[in-house]
Design a protein around this motif. Structure first.
Motif, mmCIF file in Angstrom:
data_model
loop_
_atom_site.group_PDB
_atom_site.id
_atom_site.type_symbol
_atom_site.label_atom_id
_atom_site.label_comp_id
_atom_site.label_asym_id
_atom_site.label_seq_id
_atom_site.Cartn_x
_atom_site.Cartn_y
_atom_site.Cartn_z
ATOM 1 N N UNK A 257 42.136 -123.512 62.023
ATOM 2 C CA UNK A 257 42.192 -123.932 63.423
ATOM 3 C C UNK A 257 43.310 -124.958 63.581
ATOM 4 N N UNK A 258 43.850 -125.023 64.784
ATOM 5 C CA UNK A 258 45.020 -125.864 65.008
ATOM 6 C C UNK A 258 44.693 -127.349 64.945
ATOM 7 N N UNK A 259 43.432 -127.734 65.173
ATOM 8 C CA UNK A 259 43.077 -129.149 65.150
ATOM 9 C C UNK A 259 42.757 -129.652 63.745
ATOM 10 N N UNK A 260 42.857 -128.812 62.737
ATOM 11 C CA UNK A 260 42.641 -129.248 61.362
ATOM 12 C C UNK A 260 43.852 -130.043 60.874
ATOM 13 N N UNK A 261 43.675 -130.906 59.868
ATOM 14 C CA UNK A 261 44.832 -131.609 59.289
ATOM 15 C C UNK A 261 45.838 -130.628 58.704
ATOM 16 N N UNK A 262 47.089 -131.017 58.698
ATOM 17 C CA UNK A 262 48.157 -130.133 58.225
ATOM 18 C C UNK A 262 47.961 -129.696 56.783
ATOM 19 N N UNK A 263 47.517 -130.622 55.928
ATOM 20 C CA UNK A 263 47.359 -130.269 54.521
ATOM 21 C C UNK A 263 46.257 -129.236 54.321
ATOM 22 N N UNK A 264 45.207 -129.264 55.156
ATOM 23 C CA UNK A 264 44.147 -128.262 55.053
ATOM 24 C C UNK A 264 44.622 -126.897 55.529
ATOM 25 N N UNK A 265 45.418 -126.873 56.588
ATOM 26 C CA UNK A 265 45.968 -125.595 57.077
ATOM 27 C C UNK A 265 46.874 -124.964 56.020
ATOM 28 N N UNK A 266 47.732 -125.771 55.409
ATOM 29 C CA UNK A 266 48.647 -125.261 54.391
ATOM 30 C C UNK A 266 47.865 -124.823 53.147
ATOM 31 N N UNK A 267 46.806 -125.557 52.784
ATOM 32 C CA UNK A 267 45.991 -125.188 51.617
ATOM 33 C C UNK A 267 45.297 -123.850 51.831
ATOM 34 N N UNK A 268 44.790 -123.589 53.035
ATOM 35 C CA UNK A 268 44.165 -122.294 53.327
ATOM 36 C C UNK A 268 45.186 -121.162 53.250
ATOM 37 N N UNK A 269 46.387 -121.413 53.757
ATOM 38 C CA UNK A 269 47.438 -120.391 53.692
ATOM 39 C C UNK A 269 47.831 -120.109 52.246
ATOM 40 N N UNK A 270 47.918 -121.148 51.442
ATOM 41 C CA UNK A 270 48.267 -120.983 50.033
ATOM 42 C C UNK A 270 47.212 -120.156 49.306
ATOM 43 N N UNK A 271 45.939 -120.432 49.555
ATOM 44 C CA UNK A 271 44.856 -119.677 48.914
ATOM 45 C C UNK A 271 44.862 -118.215 49.354
ATOM 46 N N UNK A 272 45.153 -117.971 50.626
ATOM 47 C CA UNK A 272 45.185 -116.594 51.134
ATOM 48 C C UNK A 272 46.290 -115.782 50.465
ATOM 49 N N UNK A 273 47.500 -116.336 50.371
ATOM 50 C CA UNK A 273 48.620 -115.595 49.786
ATOM 51 C C UNK A 273 48.411 -115.366 48.294
ATOM 52 N N UNK A 274 47.911 -116.357 47.597
ATOM 53 C CA UNK A 274 47.663 -116.185 46.163
ATOM 54 C C UNK A 274 46.603 -115.117 45.906
ATOM 55 N N UNK A 275 45.605 -115.010 46.773
ATOM 56 C CA UNK A 275 44.596 -113.966 46.616
ATOM 57 C C UNK A 275 45.178 -112.594 46.905
ATOM 58 N N UNK A 276 46.071 -112.495 47.879
ATOM 59 C CA UNK A 276 46.707 -111.209 48.203
ATOM 60 C C UNK A 276 47.543 -110.717 47.031
ATOM 61 N N UNK A 277 48.232 -111.623 46.353
ATOM 62 C CA UNK A 277 49.124 -111.244 45.258
ATOM 63 C C UNK A 277 48.374 -110.712 44.035
ATOM 64 N N UNK A 278 47.055 -110.796 44.006
ATOM 65 C CA UNK A 278 46.283 -110.260 42.884
ATOM 66 C C UNK A 278 46.230 -108.738 42.882
ATOM 67 N N UNK A 279 46.579 -108.114 43.997
ATOM 68 C CA UNK A 279 46.392 -106.672 44.145
ATOM 69 C C UNK A 279 47.631 -105.867 43.758
ATOM 70 N N UNK A 280 48.620 -106.523 43.170
ATOM 71 C CA UNK A 280 49.748 -105.802 42.588
ATOM 72 C C UNK A 280 50.261 -106.594 41.388
ATOM 73 N N UNK A 281 50.598 -105.914 40.271
ATOM 74 C CA UNK A 281 51.076 -106.637 39.083
ATOM 75 C C UNK A 281 52.309 -107.479 39.396
#
Length: 339
Positions: A257-281
């Protein structure tokens, strides 16, 4: 008078030299000039229709090779950024932002638009589904636990089990629906719906008729929705985040959500991309090709995503660049030697 005299002369001539014109003269009224009849074509033969084979041969003869007419247009690279305050945006490259700067811009957009500060932040992630000579990666649906929750409430989870003790455990840990084979028909008819469906291994074989109905939500051992550890499944699926690949290679997912602190927004994005990258070597290079984030009321902002990729994802790309540079240098050396 001139028209009537002209017709009389033509009739006299027609007696001496009969022709198809004479038969058409009398058919026209006196209001139309007689010389107009001469302009009407009266062809007594039919034109020969050109066959399709001849047309095709003529096209082949006239058609020139593709490479001759096509000219390669040289497009120079656009400047990276303007030097003045006033400029045309299409004359410069579209800027690519760091994640923190982009989040700050989204929050400024929200203040200028007077929109809700609790609006969702979305990510549009374009993937590279190719795997060299192998089959490309198939579209998939996945779940993960984000480091910072942004949704209110929990998901509804249905537990399939026919063991009374397991049913009691499921209800104690917050399951929305608990049952065995008797729940198959209500689920198939749409009377009971849940966000996620989990099952114990003993009951899984009785749920085959729901595969075509639940599709990606059908319990599978790969995503952890089939297990005897009911508390663990409920604790995960009641708060997990789900995303899926759409349009062959695109993921559209909210992650904060936009009212979350910046570091939490970036941390969620980082976790999402790292999880996506598991589906290809990782040996095939970066799985993510493009990353754009936006809020519910703003434009999309392209991001520099290399920092979010796993450690070994960029090695393959660097090796490919080194090989290409080595090949180009070898070719240049051979050209110089031949000259």
């Amino acid at each position: 008078m001139a028209a009537s005299m002209m017709r009389c002369c033509l009739r006299a001539v027609s007696v001496q030299c009969p022709s198809p014109i004479s038969t058409r003269i009398g058919k026209h009224s006196a209001a139309v000039p007689a010389f107009a009849n001469l302009l009407i074509s009266n062809r007594s033969y039919a034109s020969t229709k050109q066959s399709s084979k001849k047309k095709a041969k003529a096209k082949k003869k006239t058609a020139a090779p593709e490479g001759i007419h096509k000219k390669k247009c040289y497009k120079p690279d656009l400047p990276s950024g303007p030097t003045d305050d006033v400029y045309l945006t299409w004359c410069y490259q579209k800027p690519i932002y760091e994640a923190e700067a982009a989040v700050d811009m989204l929050k400024k957009f929200q203040e200028l638009d007077f929109s809700s500060p609790r609006q969702f932040v979305y990510a549009n992630i374009t993937l590279d589904m190719s795997m060299d000579k192998k089959k490309p990666v198939e579209p998939f649906t996945a779940t993960l636990l984000l480091p910072h929750r942004f949704l209110d409430g929990n998901h509804k989870v249905m537990v399939f089990t026919e063991n009374p003790d397991e049913a009691v455990i499921a209800k104690d840990h917050g399951a929305a629906f608990v049952g065995g084979y008797e729940l198959v028909k209500p689920v198939a008819d749409g009377e009971i719906q849940a966000d996620f469906y989990v099952s114990v291994p003993a009951t899984l074989s009785k749920l085959n008729s729901l595969r075509s109905i639940l599709k990606d939500k059908h319990p599978k051992s790969k995503n952890g929705s089939v297990s005897y550890d009911i508390p663990k499944m409920l604790s995960f699926f009641s708060v997990c985040h789900e995303y899926k690949v759409e349009d062959e290679n695109l993921i559209k997912s909210w992650f904060a959500r936009l009212d979350m602190p910046n570091d939490q927004i970036v941390a969620n994005l980082d976790a999402l991309i790292k999880d996506i990258c598991k589906y290809r070597p990782l040996s095939y290079g970066p799985f993510v090709k493009r990353l754009v984030i936006r809020s519910a009321t703003s434009e999309g902002l392209p991001l520099k995503f290399e920092r979010f990729l796993p450690a070994g994802a960029l090695k393959g790309k660097e090796e490919e660049k080194a090989e290409e540079e080595a090949e180009e240098s070898d070719q240049e050396g051979e050209m110089q030697e031949s000259q």
